[in-house]
Design a protein around this motif. Structure first.
Motif, short mmCIF file in Angstrom:
data_model
loop_
_atom_site.label_atom_id
_atom_site.label_comp_id
_atom_site.label_asym_id
_atom_site.label_seq_id
_atom_site.Cartn_x
_atom_site.Cartn_y
_atom_site.Cartn_z
N LEU A 1 0.77 -1.20 -0.03
CA LEU A 1 -0.09 -0.04 -0.02
C LEU A 1 1.00 1.11 0.00
O LEU A 1 0.52 2.05 -0.77
CB LEU A 1 -0.97 -0.13 1.18
CG LEU A 1 -1.99 1.05 1.17
CD1 LEU A 1 -3.18 0.31 1.86
CD2 LEU A 1 -1.85 2.31 1.83
N SER A 2 1.95 1.25 0.73
CA SER A 2 2.95 2.52 0.79
C SER A 2 3.46 2.74 -0.44
O SER A 2 3.53 3.86 -0.95
CB SER A 2 3.80 2.32 1.80
OG SER A 2 5.01 1.34 1.58
N LEU A 3 3.89 1.71 -0.96
CA LEU A 3 4.55 1.55 -2.72
C LEU A 3 3.39 2.62 -3.50
O LEU A 3 3.98 3.29 -4.40
CB LEU A 3 5.25 0.39 -3.06
CG LEU A 3 6.20 0.05 -2.43
CD1 LEU A 3 6.54 -1.38 -2.97
CD2 LEU A 3 7.69 0.71 -2.78
N VAL A 4 2.27 2.09 -3.60
CA VAL A 4 1.13 2.68 -4.40
C VAL A 4 1.03 3.96 -4.06
O VAL A 4 0.88 4.62 -5.16
CB VAL A 4 -0.07 1.70 -4.51
CG1 VAL A 4 -1.05 2.32 -5.34
CG2 VAL A 4 0.45 0.21 -5.05
N ALA A 5 1.07 4.22 -2.83
CA ALA A 5 0.47 5.64 -2.54
C ALA A 5 1.83 6.49 -2.65
O ALA A 5 1.60 7.61 -3.11
CB ALA A 5 0.27 5.72 -0.89
N LEU A 6 3.07 5.95 -2.47
CA LEU A 6 4.06 6.92 -2.87
C LEU A 6 4.37 7.17 -4.18
O LEU A 6 4.37 8.38 -4.58
CB LEU A 6 5.37 5.92 -2.49
CG LEU A 6 6.72 6.70 -2.91
CD1 LEU A 6 6.83 7.80 -1.78
CD2 LEU A 6 7.91 5.77 -2.69
N VAL B 1 7.15 8.11 6.10
CA VAL B 1 6.02 8.67 6.91
C VAL B 1 4.60 7.90 6.18
O VAL B 1 3.75 7.61 7.02
CB VAL B 1 5.94 10.11 6.57
CG1 VAL B 1 4.67 10.88 7.16
CG2 VAL B 1 7.26 10.88 7.28
N ILE B 2 4.95 7.67 4.82
CA ILE B 2 3.60 7.05 4.36
C ILE B 2 3.60 5.80 4.85
O ILE B 2 2.38 5.15 5.03
CB ILE B 2 3.66 7.17 2.71
CG1 ILE B 2 3.65 8.61 2.06
CG2 ILE B 2 3.01 6.26 1.89
CD1 ILE B 2 4.22 8.52 0.46
N LEU B 3 4.60 5.06 5.12
CA LEU B 3 4.41 3.75 5.61
C LEU B 3 3.90 3.82 6.90
O LEU B 3 2.94 2.84 7.38
CB LEU B 3 5.89 3.00 5.86
CG LEU B 3 5.76 1.58 5.97
CD1 LEU B 3 5.35 0.72 4.89
CD2 LEU B 3 7.33 1.14 6.62
#
Length: 501
Positions: free
Chosen positions: A314-319, A433-435
């Protein structure tokens, strides 16, 4: 694959490192989509969106004393926590070069404020002390790292010209501290803004801040009341430059500590029970090490590791989504691109930057149902708006030739190539931070690590909650170390590619 492809790939990595890293993250994000549930579960999301829109246009609130108290609590929690964190982090920053201090600070700041709140609540209850410490503990570690970085960036020349008989503290104050003072003040101000958001979010776990009433209003479908809370929060953030005056800070701090809600007495027996019994599995308390290791292995394999994989995906897609939004949004607030419309774009980016991810995710959860999609949209909007805001400020300072192109050509051939290294560095910094935010969004039902942490706390399984928090902290530390290494590599390879004249 042609034989020339690996050679071309190595040359691309050497000559355009930012684009190479971008390509790697794009591929990882596309692969991560297969692991995430992106299904829209709501039957009529647009009807719900229309109701939310009407609420935003017709804000109202009836019990103004309750609202005023919630607003006061939000500011008081943030101000008290930052005051404690600045002092503690300032002391720790002087010893940050020591490995034990660095490791301890990395572990502490890797756990989100909401998780700290849930942890402290087990023996402090829903008290003011819980809210203050939930912010102050991770922020102390953050200040320690940032202050140490600021000190390290200062020139050593002023220290060399001072007389050697000067006391060490005096030399440090008049050289290192004096040079970095404005950078320190600027970061403290930014971190206070973050603390206001964190204080509001703590309302989602029951503390008496704006977030508590916001969650209640949304769950009841009272969108006008939720909008009133949201607009007041935006005005609070937007007015920081006027009401947060440095000369009034001592008065603010004293008032903030005086107006904090009453806290229940802290019982040493509760704390000892929590530390000595609650956080350890029954097998370990009974001395059965083999059974305890088997329990830890089962928990890690069946729950923690799959949840960690979901969180990273999820963090990779959001990044990547944040990066795409940055490229699209920063021209709206950059004067060379937007001209007279730049203030409107600036207001939009401030709106996205000021809205906590948890609040955005809560709204999108009502629209699209419990899946990874609301979390991705919320994280991308908040972080994309924040980095686009910084990129727009950088764009305003770029020197342009008199015959520079305009419109889309200015964006594509002038702004993006010159700003992209800085944008890449900021995105890598925000990845950690996103993670953290990806994990905490689990309390809204998204199956990340936070979902299982919240479930463990709800079931009073403190042993499982501690294990999951340790996995969360380890994951954040690993991602932070990886992003820093990538940033160092990009800076090194960029320097290598510059011809010597």
């Amino acid at each position: 694959m042609t034989p020339e492809f690996p050679a071309r790939l190595r040359r691309w990595r050497r000559e355009r490192p930012e684009l190479f890293i971008t390509g790697v993250f794009l591929l990882l994000a596309v692969a991560s989509l297969a692991l995430l549930d992106l299904q829209v579960h709501a039957v009529e999301p647009w009807q719900e969106l229309a109701r939310i829109g009407r609420g935003l246009l017709t804000p109202r609130w009836e019990d103004w004393p309750v609202l005023g108290r919630a607003l006061l609590n939000t500011v008081a929690f943030a101000l008290c926590a930052v005051t404690i964190a600045v002092v503690t982090g300032g002391v720790l920053s002087l010893f940050y070069r020591l490995a034990p201090v660095r490791v301890a600070c990395a572990a502490v700041r890797a756990v989100h404020e909401v998780f700290w709140g849930l942890l402290l609540m087990q023996f402090l209850g829903l008290s003011a002390l819980t809210g203050v410490l939930a912010i102050a503990i991770p922020y102390s570690a953050i200040f320690a790292r940032v202050f140490a970085d600021i000190y390290a960036e200062q020139s050593p020349l002023p220290q060399q010209v001072l007389a050697r008989h000067r006391v060490g503290v005096s030399r440090w104050c008049y050289t290192v501290l004096a040079q970095g003072w404005w950078s320190l003040c600027s970061y403290v101000r930014y971190r206070f803004e973050c603390a206001l958001r964190a204080s509001a979010i703590l309302g989602f776990i029951g503390l008496p801040t704006l977030g508590f009433h916001f969650e209640t209003a949304l769950k009841q479908g009272s969108y006008s009341e939720a909008a009133c809370l949201l607009w007041i929060f935006y005005l609070l953030i937007a007015g920081l430059r006027w009401w947060l005056q440095w000369r009034l800070l001592p008065v603010y701090c004293v008032v903030a500590f005086l107006v904090l809600p009453d806290s229940m007495p802290v019982s040493g027996s509760f704390l000892w029970e929590f530390l000595s019994r609650d956080i350890w599995p029954a097998a370990l308390r009974e001395g059965n090490l083999t059974a305890a290791l088997r329990w830890y292995g089962t928990e890690l394999w069946s729950e923690a590791l799959p949840a960690a994989l979901q969180t990273v995906a999820l963090s990779l897609v959001a990044l990547v989504a944040s990066g795409l939004l940055v490229l699209l949004l920063f021209p709206l607030a950059a004067r060379p691109c937007a001209g007279r419309l730049a203030p409107g774009g600036h207001a939009l980016l401030v709106f996205l930057r000021a809205t906590p991810e948890l609040m955005l995710a809560f709204v999108f959860l009502l629209l699209f149902g419990p899946s990874a999609l609301p979390a991705i949209i919320a994280l991308a909007l908040h972080n994309g708006g924040l980095i686009a805001y910084l990129a727009a400020r950088e764009a305003d300072r770029l020197p342009l030739r008199p015959d520079a192109a305009g419109g889309a050509n200015l964006w594509a051939y002038e702004m993006v190539p010159r700003l992209y290294p800085r944008i890449s560095a900021l995105l890598l910094y925000r990845w950690e931070v996103i993670l953290r935010e990806s994990a905490i969004l689990g309390i809204l039902g998204v199956t990340t690590l936070g979902f299982y942490v919240d479930s463990a706390f709800a079931e009073f399984r403190m042993d499982r909650a501690l294990l999951l928090l340790l996995v969360t902290a380890g994951l954040n530390i690993a991602v932070d170390a990886l992003s820093q290494r990538i940033n160092r590599t990009l800076r090194h390879e960029s320097a290598q590619s510059i011809p010597v004249r």
